[in-house]
Each structure stands twice: as C-alpha cells, then as structure tokens.
Design a protein around this motif. Structure first.
Motif, mmCIF file in Angstrom:
data_model
loop_
_atom_site.group_PDB
_atom_site.id
_atom_site.type_symbol
_atom_site.label_atom_id
_atom_site.label_comp_id
_atom_site.label_asym_id
_atom_site.label_seq_id
_atom_site.Cartn_x
_atom_site.Cartn_y
_atom_site.Cartn_z
ATOM 1 N N UNK A 16 -19.593 -46.740 -32.130
ATOM 2 C CA UNK A 16 -19.835 -45.659 -31.169
ATOM 3 C C UNK A 16 -19.915 -44.352 -31.942
ATOM 4 N N UNK A 17 -21.016 -43.645 -31.756
ATOM 5 C CA UNK A 17 -21.185 -42.329 -32.362
ATOM 6 C C UNK A 17 -21.037 -41.268 -31.286
ATOM 7 N N UNK A 18 -20.271 -40.224 -31.596
ATOM 8 C CA UNK A 18 -20.263 -39.031 -30.764
ATOM 9 C C UNK A 18 -21.024 -37.969 -31.527
ATOM 10 N N UNK A 19 -22.134 -37.504 -30.968
ATOM 11 C CA UNK A 19 -23.008 -36.546 -31.645
ATOM 12 C C UNK A 19 -23.113 -35.305 -30.771
ATOM 13 N N UNK A 20 -22.938 -34.121 -31.363
ATOM 14 C CA UNK A 20 -22.806 -32.894 -30.576
ATOM 15 C C UNK A 20 -24.038 -32.003 -30.557
ATOM 16 N N UNK A 21 -24.973 -32.209 -31.472
ATOM 17 C CA UNK A 21 -26.077 -31.256 -31.645
ATOM 18 C C UNK A 21 -27.363 -31.659 -30.929
ATOM 19 N N UNK A 22 -27.404 -32.878 -30.403
ATOM 20 C CA UNK A 22 -28.648 -33.375 -29.812
ATOM 21 C C UNK A 22 -29.650 -33.815 -30.853
ATOM 22 N N UNK A 23 -29.177 -34.034 -32.088
ATOM 23 C CA UNK A 23 -30.050 -34.505 -33.159
ATOM 24 C C UNK A 23 -29.701 -35.960 -33.436
ATOM 25 N N UNK A 24 -30.560 -36.861 -32.999
ATOM 26 C CA UNK A 24 -30.243 -38.279 -33.056
ATOM 27 C C UNK A 24 -31.442 -39.093 -33.524
ATOM 28 N N UNK A 25 -31.169 -40.328 -33.867
ATOM 29 C CA UNK A 25 -32.207 -41.302 -34.206
ATOM 30 C C UNK A 25 -32.032 -42.511 -33.294
ATOM 31 N N UNK A 26 -32.939 -43.460 -33.392
ATOM 32 C CA UNK A 26 -32.846 -44.667 -32.568
ATOM 33 C C UNK A 26 -32.038 -45.764 -33.234
ATOM 34 N N UNK A 27 -31.584 -45.521 -34.446
ATOM 35 C CA UNK A 27 -30.857 -46.554 -35.177
ATOM 36 C C UNK A 27 -29.986 -45.909 -36.260
ATOM 37 N N UNK A 28 -29.097 -46.712 -36.818
ATOM 38 C CA UNK A 28 -28.367 -46.365 -38.036
ATOM 39 C C UNK A 28 -28.648 -47.470 -39.044
ATOM 40 N N UNK A 29 -28.218 -47.267 -40.273
ATOM 41 C CA UNK A 29 -28.351 -48.311 -41.285
ATOM 42 C C UNK A 29 -27.002 -48.526 -41.967
ATOM 43 N N UNK A 30 -26.740 -49.766 -42.334
ATOM 44 C CA UNK A 30 -25.577 -50.109 -43.136
ATOM 45 C C UNK A 30 -26.062 -50.565 -44.501
ATOM 46 N N UNK A 31 -25.665 -49.822 -45.547
ATOM 47 C CA UNK A 31 -26.167 -50.064 -46.897
ATOM 48 C C UNK A 31 -25.003 -50.322 -47.852
ATOM 49 N N UNK A 32 -25.294 -51.010 -48.939
ATOM 50 C CA UNK A 32 -24.248 -51.481 -49.851
ATOM 51 C C UNK A 32 -23.718 -50.400 -50.773
ATOM 52 N N UNK A 33 -24.435 -49.296 -50.931
ATOM 53 C CA UNK A 33 -24.044 -48.269 -51.901
ATOM 54 C C UNK A 33 -23.893 -46.904 -51.230
ATOM 55 N N UNK A 34 -23.016 -46.061 -51.782
ATOM 56 C CA UNK A 34 -22.903 -44.699 -51.258
ATOM 57 C C UNK A 34 -24.067 -43.841 -51.726
#
Length: 585
Positions: free
Chosen positions: A564-582
């Motif tokens: 669950x993401x709480x986002x305050x600015x109204x700047x969003x995407x349709x997805x997130x990504x989980x990646x192996x490296x920082x």
C-alpha cells in the motif's frame, strides 16, 4: 564466555590482560531480526572482537509506561547472538543517542508537556528517564560481563558537550544507571573540537572521541585530556548519511579510511561507525537544521563496510586487511542464505482518496484551536486539520503559526498550496476562487524531528500555534491522526471514491514464489510512504537521492503480498517495480 572482568586503567584489561577493542556499530533496530546473525558473523569475519549498539528510548517506550523489548527490539537476543559468535559488546543506552534517529531517540511524547526541557536536570525530564531506566536495566543489566554477559562498557550520555555543560545532569544519569545495576566501566564520547570534550566529560568516566578523519590530529587532543588512560575513538565515521535533496549519495574513500583506521589501531581502540548502517524503517529518520530543515532519507547505508542490504563492500575488504595486522580474522563463511530477487512490474489494482476514507481511519479530536501532533497523543506520520467556514465568509489571507514540517492546504478538497519549512512562516494571498470555500483541510507531515543541536526542544509537529485567516485566529477544528501503521491500513476501504490529484492510497497486490531481498523502485511516483504487508518500509520522495526502498526477504510472504502506497502530491504511476539492486543516486 563465562563470568569475566573488564577494567580501565592505563589501558583496557580483560581478565587482567591488556585488551584492544576493535568494534563495529550495528543498530539492531535498523535490521530485521532474521538478519542479526548474518550481520554479526560478517562483523566477526572482518576481524572485530566487539559490537556496539545504541538503545533508542522512543521505540522501547512508545507511550509513557508502555515498554517493548520483543521482535526487532529484542536486544537480549541480539547481544546473546553476538556472544555466541565470540563478540563482546559496547552498549550506549543514553536517553539521547543522536544516530540520525527521530529526535535523537527521545520519545516524542515528552514534548506534549508544556515547558519540557530536554537533556538537563529539569525534574519532569529526569522523572521520565528514571521510569524508563527502571524498566530498561532490569533487562539490560544481566547482560554485563560480570554477570556472564557480553557487555564490556556502557555510555553515560552521547556527545553532550555539543549540547550543554550541566555536570549535574551527567552525574544524575550516572547515578541512575548505577542505582539500576550498572557495574561495568562507563564512558562519554564527544567531538575533539572546541570545548566539547570539557563540556561532555564526567570525572570518573573515560572520555572517548568521535571523528571521521585526521586521527593524527584528533587523538593527541584526547591524550592531553585524559593523560594516562587508553585512547579510544568511539565513533570512527567511515562514511556519512544522506538527506532528501542531496545531489548524490555520500561516500568516503575506502583507501583513505583504511589508512586512518591503521593509525587509530596503532595507537588505541576503535568503534567503526557504522559497520552496517541498515534502514530507517517507518518514520524513524532524524533531521538536521542549519538554516533549513534537512530530513534524512530512509536508507542508512552510510557507505559502511557492509551495505544496507548486508553486501560486503570494497571498504570491508580493505578494513579486513588492516585489522589482520592487529588481530585474527576469521574465514568468511556465513550461515544465513540471502538471495537478491527481482519481481518486476507490479500493477496498481485499487485507488482511494484520503478524503473519502478519512472518517474510517481516525476518530477526530475537536478543539476550538489547533493542537500539535504531540498534544493529540500522536508521535509520527501525518495529521489532518479540518475546519468549516460560514457561507458568507471570504478568505483573503492565510498564515500558519508555529507549524512543522510540511503542510498541504486544500479548500473544498482542491489543492491550494504546499508549504515546507521556512515557507510556513509567511502569509499568503488566497485567490477569490478559493476564498469562498466552505471547508479547509491542512494535511501536515512530520518529516523527522531534529536529532542534533539546540533545536531539539522546538520539534512540535503539526499546527502548534494558530491558523490565521484574514489576520485573525480561526476557531473550530477537527484533527485526524494518521500514523500510517498496520492498524490504520486495515481500515482502508478501496471501494470508496478516488479523486485524482489528491492525497491517496494505492493498493498493489503481488505474488512471490521465492522470498529474496529486493528493492522497491518508485520511479514515476511523487512523495509518500510504503507499507508492505502492514510493515512501514519508510518514506519515498522523487527529489532523491534515494531512488529505491530496501525490502528484506523476511518481510515478504510466500504467495500473496500487499503493498500500500500513500502518495500526497498526485504524482503517480500505474505500477511499481521490484529490483534486485539499489540505486544510490
């Protein structure tokens, strides 16, 4: 290890024999418990014989009289694991720890009392310390070396010389520690600059110093101060921390740090700060204030020998070579299997606006005037202030008094203005399109209380003063605490309305077949926080330098997971990504 004796004379002595402390800092509260053994094994394999940790008061007593010592706060398990691996321990249980930690580890509820004075003999503060120490040392004191535990040393206060010079306060802390069963030798630690050592020193304890370079200059200052005692750098800063808005991730030369370490070990003892930084999970990052607010990022990687996710770095290998000149190093074999995994793109499934679910999330407190977060009994997160206007009212001017740290102002749920830090001190014109509104909402965010310096007593969050409309204080407020914790997340109803461009919640379900360490990439998202299976991973902000949030494998479930993401600015995407490296920026 059995019952032993540790002494400070002309040098350190363990059971009567000279002993050189080669220590590294690991904060158990910045590492998931499942990884404590891994991090400690890696510390031992680098050649260290001791682990150092702070103890954060604000986590162990989140509300007055409520004491927690389990889960990620089970320092008994952490220290006993260290002992099993052949490590001794230095524990720094000061009421104040700094550590780039929220309010330097002091609990926010202290600030709910009008007139509270911190880190001094102010009676209400010392009373709170006494109550905490009585509970803390019942658990901690049995772990001292003369009780068969691993603890060699404890610290009375932390860098007090940079904050105050009240000797009676230091004496009071030492007395309370000893009343509650502390028997090991005590130390203080301060920077070797100006009058810091003089202010922070306490006769009868060993003074140590903190610095990040030039030991050939710093150690002689300490030598002159203590004369015959052992030299110790209690914090050898091997890297540095990052703040939101920094141009890049801070790093320090492995080669130069190794040379400085060699000099320190040739002349005394050391504690590497940090050996492993870990993560400021949740809202536990601190802030600095030098003309402007500088909140620290979620990652506490610190460019340490062991990275945020426990990876061995070039600095680790260079330090290991140096330490091998002074102590035995052990084979690098580790018992915890840790894999890095990518889980790819994961789509947003549901959205709901904060304004739609607000009545479900919190019971409001009603008051004629705004109350600070602390007065509302809330420590961390966000607080929303709501009020209504008479129909004939016209707002032309708006000003928030004594408000921290960030405020988003909405008229009839339409965004008007976002104010941050110094911007909150000004008066603003309200255009007529907003001036005839019926409702005002002010969403305030605690960005992390200042953890160092004299501004610590001025860290009330939310609206601690007044909301001025047309120059006068406006009355009649409902205040909704929004701590963004697991309990609150369970109340979210994603069937309700979503209004684009407003502070909102986003639900991202995803499947995991095999659990592994991963990094949550939030490219395309603005600002907010992330909860994974109810656990608050921390803040994100597109201003960087941090780009991804570390997700340790133990926080994932095999099978269904929920982000669950709480986002305050109204700047969003349709997805997130989980990646192996920082991506350290």
């Amino acid at each position: 290890m059995g019952t032993s004796r540790f002494e400070i004379r002309d040098q350190f002595y363990l059971d009567g024999k000279p002993f050189q402390i080669i220590s590294g800092s690991i904060h158990y509260f910045r590492v998931v418990p499942e990884y404590w053994r891994d991090r400690l094994e890696k510390l031992r394999s680098m050649g260290c014989n001791t682990v150092e940790t702070y103890i954060p008061w604000n986590l162990h007593e989140p509300h007055p009289g409520e004491f927690l010592f389990d889960g990620i706060l089970d320092f008994v398990k952490f220290l006993k694991t260290a002992q099993e691996l052949g490590l001794w321990a230095i524990v720094r249980p000061s009421p104040y720890i700094c550590a780039e930690w929220e309010l330097g580890g002091l609990p926010a509820w202290l600030l709910a009392e009008d007139g509270m004075r911190l880190r001094c003999t102010y009676p209400p503060f010392l009373h709170a310390v006494r109550e905490y120490y009585q509970a803390l040392f019942k658990v901690l004191a049995p772990l001292q070396i003369d009780n068969g535990g691993p603890i060699l040393l404890m610290q009375v206060e932390n860098e007090y010389g940079a904050y105050g010079d009240e000797q009676a306060y230091l004496e009071a802390l030492r007395s309370e520690m000893q009343k509650n069963g502390v028997t090991v030798p005590l130390v203080t630690s301060d920077g070797p600059w100006g009058d810091y050592l003089d202010n922070g020193n306490l006769p009868g304890t060993l003074a140590t110093v903190n610095f990040g370079s030039k030991p050939e200059t710093q150690l002689p200052v300490l030598q002159k101060k203590i004369k015959a005692g052992p030299l110790m750098c209690m914090e050898f800063w091997v890297g540095w921390f990052d703040a939101w808005g920094d141009k890049k991730h801070h790093t320090a030369s492995a080669e130069n740090s190794a040379k400085d370490l060699d000099f320190i070990l040739a002349n005394g003892s050391v504690n590497l700060y940090m050996f492993h930084g870990g993560t400021n999970f949740g809202f536990m990052n601190g802030s600095n204030y030098y003309g402007r607010l500088s909140p620290d990022v979620t990652s506490y990687d610190y460019d340490a020998p062991l990275s945020e996710d426990g990876t061995i770095t070039e600095k680790y290998l260079e330090f290991r070579k140096v330490i091998s000149k002074y102590a035995n190093v052990y084979p690098m074999t580790f018992s915890t299997e840790i894999e890095q995994c990518s889980y790819g793109k994961q789509a947003v499934a549901d959205r709901v606006s904060l304004f739609s679910v607000l009545p479900d999330l919190a019971l409001p407190t009603e008051s004629p005037w705004p109350l600070s977060m602390e007065k509302l009994g809330q420590n961390y997160g966000y607080t929303l202030y709501r009020s209504y206007f008479k129909k004939e009212a016209q707002v032309g001017k708006l000003q928030l008094l004594d408000t921290n740290d960030r405020a988003q102002i909405f008229f009839d749920q339409q965004h008007f203005l976002t104010l941050y830090d110094l911007e909150l001190q000004k008066e603003y014109d309200v255009p007529s399109g907003f001036g005839h509104s019926e409702q005002i909402d002010i969403l305030t965010e605690n960005m992390g209380r200042v953890n160092y310096g004299p501004r610590m007593e001025y860290q009330h969050k939310g609206v601690n003063g007044a909301v001025l409309l047309n120059g006068h204080g406006h009355a009649g407020w409902r205040m909704y605490p929004l701590p963004m914790d697991a309990e609150m997340a369970e109340k979210l109803d994603f069937r309700k309305d979503y209004q684009q461009g407003t502070p909102s919640f986003y639900r991202i379900p995803f499947q995991v077949e095999k659990r592994g360490d991963t990094f949550l990439d939030l490219s395309g998202w603005g600002k907010g926080c992330a909860l994974l299976n109810g656990f608050n991973l921390g803040r994100f902000w597109d201003k960087g330098p941090q780009k991804r949030l570390y997700v340790p494998a133990p926080l994932l479930r095999q099978g269904e997971n929920e982000l669950i993401l709480f986002e305050t600015e109204g700047k969003t995407a349709d997805y997130v990504r989980f990646l192996a490296k920082p991506e350290l920026g």
